[in-house]
Design an enzyme around this catalytic site. Structure first.
Site, PDB file in Angstrom:
ATOM      1  N   MET A   1       4.564  -1.955  -2.658  1.00 25.76           N
ATOM      2  CA  MET A   1       4.647  -2.449  -4.038  1.00 25.76           C
ATOM      3  C   MET A   1       5.530  -1.517  -4.873  1.00 25.76           C
ATOM      4  SD  MET A   1       1.057  -4.233  -4.923  1.00 25.76           S
ATOM      5  CE  MET A   1       0.117  -2.770  -5.280  1.00 25.76           C
ATOM      6  N   GLY A   2       6.290  -0.661  -4.198  1.00 27.81           N
ATOM      7  CA  GLY A   2       7.252   0.184  -4.900  1.00 27.81           C
ATOM      8  C   GLY A   2       6.635   1.402  -5.544  1.00 27.81           C
TER       9      GLY A   2
ATOM     10  N   GLY B   1       3.985   8.872   1.003  1.00 23.27           N
ATOM     11  CA  GLY B   1       3.207   7.977   1.869  1.00 23.27           C
ATOM     12  C   GLY B   1       4.076   6.826   2.360  1.00 23.27           C
ATOM     13  N   HIS B   2       4.779   6.186   1.413  1.00 22.88           N
ATOM     14  CA  HIS B   2       5.687   5.101   1.790  1.00 22.88           C
ATOM     15  C   HIS B   2       6.805   5.630   2.696  1.00 22.88           C
ATOM     16  CE1 HIS B   2       4.299   3.773  -2.360  1.00 22.88           C
ATOM     17  NE2 HIS B   2       3.884   2.776  -1.601  1.00 22.88           N
TER      18      HIS B   2
ATOM     19  N   ARG C   1      -0.512   5.230  -8.148  1.00 21.59           N
ATOM     20  CA  ARG C   1      -1.359   5.261  -9.347  1.00 21.59           C
ATOM     21  C   ARG C   1      -1.656   6.695  -9.828  1.00 21.59           C
ATOM     22  NH1 ARG C   1      -3.841   0.449  -6.754  1.00 21.59           N
ATOM     23  NH2 ARG C   1      -3.581  -1.285  -8.196  1.00 21.59           N
TER      24      ARG C   1
HETATM   25  P1  AMP Z   1       1.373   0.173  -1.791  1.00 23.89           P
HETATM   26  O1  AMP Z   1       2.781   0.279  -2.315  1.00 23.89           O
HETATM   27  O2  AMP Z   1       0.402   1.047  -2.504  1.00 23.89           O
HETATM   28  O3  AMP Z   1       0.922  -1.251  -1.629  1.00 23.89           O
HETATM   29  O4  AMP Z   1       1.409   0.766  -0.318  1.00 23.89           O
HETATM   30  C1  AMP Z   1       2.306   0.273   0.640  1.00 23.89           C
HETATM   31  C2  AMP Z   1       1.941   0.828   1.991  1.00 23.89           C
HETATM   32  O5  AMP Z   1       2.001   2.253   1.939  1.00 23.89           O
HETATM   33  C3  AMP Z   1       0.517   0.470   2.416  1.00 23.89           C
HETATM   34  O6  AMP Z   1       0.514   0.154   3.800  1.00 23.89           O
HETATM   35  C4  AMP Z   1      -0.252   1.727   2.136  1.00 23.89           C
HETATM   36  O7  AMP Z   1      -1.380   1.903   2.962  1.00 23.89           O
HETATM   37  C5  AMP Z   1       0.798   2.792   2.429  1.00 23.89           C
HETATM   38  N1  AMP Z   1       0.449   4.033   1.733  1.00 23.89           N
HETATM   39  C6  AMP Z   1       0.191   4.183   0.414  1.00 23.89           C
HETATM   40  N2  AMP Z   1      -0.149   5.456   0.141  1.00 23.89           N
HETATM   41  C7  AMP Z   1      -0.119   6.122   1.325  1.00 23.89           C
HETATM   42  C8  AMP Z   1      -0.397   7.468   1.715  1.00 23.89           C
HETATM   43  N3  AMP Z   1      -0.762   8.404   0.838  1.00 23.89           N
HETATM   44  N4  AMP Z   1      -0.267   7.791   3.020  1.00 23.89           N
HETATM   45  C9  AMP Z   1       0.093   6.850   3.929  1.00 23.89           C
HETATM   46  N5  AMP Z   1       0.366   5.571   3.628  1.00 23.89           N
HETATM   47  C10 AMP Z   1       0.265   5.205   2.347  1.00 23.89           C
END
Ligand code: AMP
Length: 283
Positions: free
Chosen positions: A30-31, A36-37, A187
């Site tokens: 979701m950008g 992590g991304h 967040r």
């Molecule tokens: P989001 O943009 O928050 O929807 O996350 C997109 C992807 O990144 C999802 O598969 C999350 O699980 C992964 N993600 C988000 N935060 C982390 C993190 N701290 N470590 C590993 N993967 C992450």
């Protein structure tokens, strides 16, 4: 790196890649990208000829009183980060491009979606499966990358892929953390200085409970200790903190092999999630 905003253009690139027998790694996000991304994209870069990252704040997975409007967005910043980690195509569609109609057909996540985050975020995982299914069809990936950070989401997507025979390999990537243990999250920018200082209690509590559980095999006491740690050392409000069997997300029993210890904690209006997955102690 190419920025693609329409399904039509994406389809041209994917079709070309498929004709050339290239493997495709999909990284849905979701950008507001962070490390992590980047870990997901790096894994995808290693294992595929082509890396497609999607960047779409999916309205279908937000409830009416959640933070869809205020969710952080910064396309320019995301473009720079995605390019740096070797993304080939950054798919950033508009909402009307992704959801031009509402034909009323719904994908319903099963019992795994009724607990943990699903207990308060009604319809959240239905919305996740909706966008993930579309992204799978649009990018036809060989491998799709998801973070263990969203362990419940990962388990539900794996179930859908298995039960409905999606010809895709789901690859999970470990949680990337700040130096003080706080799980990286888009967040985290919403936290005040004081909340940011306190937020590592989440990880500390999970660590504490895991150590206790592995030593004494007492899940009730382990989760009680974790809750107490959060409540006495921060202003965080616990939404849930629970141990379940993973990936089925049912009660822990003698048959359980892997345990998910998961929590969601509010700091002000910011809801943070974190978890640990570990092997149950054998008898
Ligand atoms: P989001 O943009 O928050 O929807 O996350 C997109 C992807 O990144 C999802 O598969 C999350 O699980 C992964 N993600 C988000 N935060 C982390 C993190 N701290 N470590 C590993 N993967 C992450």
């Amino acid at each position: 790196m190419k920025i693609v905003s329409t399904i039509k253009e994406l389809n041209v690139h994917i079709t070309t890649a498929k004709k050339a027998n290239k493997t495709i790694g999909l990284v849905p996000t979701m950008g507001y990208l962070h490390e992590g991304h980047m870990a997901l994209a790096t894994a995808a870069r290693k294992e595929n000829d082509l890396v497609v990252m999607s960047l779409f704040v999916n309205p279908a997975q937000f409830g009416p009183n959640e933070d869809y409007e205020s969710y952080p967005r910064d396309l320019d910043r995301d473009m720079r980060i995605a390019e740096k980690v070797g993304v080939d195509f950054l798919f950033a569609p508009s909402t009307s491009e992704m959801y031009p109609t509402n034909g009323g057909i719904q994908i319903l996540a099963g019992p795994q979606s009724e607990i943990l985050c699903g207990a308060t975020r009604f319809g959240h995982f239905d919305g996740v499966l909706k966008v993930v299914t579309k992204l799978f069809h649009l990018t036809r990936p060989t491998n799709a990358y998801f973070g263990q950070k969203d362990a419940q989401q990962l388990a539900i997507i794996e179930t859908m892929v298995r039960d409905y025979n999606f010809p895709i390999e789901i690859r999970s990537v470990p949680i990337v953390r700040e130096e003080d243990g706080l799980a990286k999250s888009s967040r985290n920018v919403f936290l005040t200085d004081q909340q940011r200082l306190q937020a590592p209690v989440i990880w500390q509590a999970l660590d504490l409970a895991t150590t206790h559980y592995l030593k004494y095999d007492n899940d009730i006491e382990a989760t009680r200790l974790a809750k107490e740690h959060i409540e006495t050392n921060s202003n965080g409000r616990i939404d849930y903190l629970q141990m379940l069997s993973y990936p089925d997300l049912t009660e822990v029993t003698e048959q359980t092999e892997k345990i998910l210890l998961a929590t969601a904690v509010y700091f002000g209006n910011t809801r943070l999630i974190d978890n640990i997955i570990f092997q149950r102690k054998g008898d």
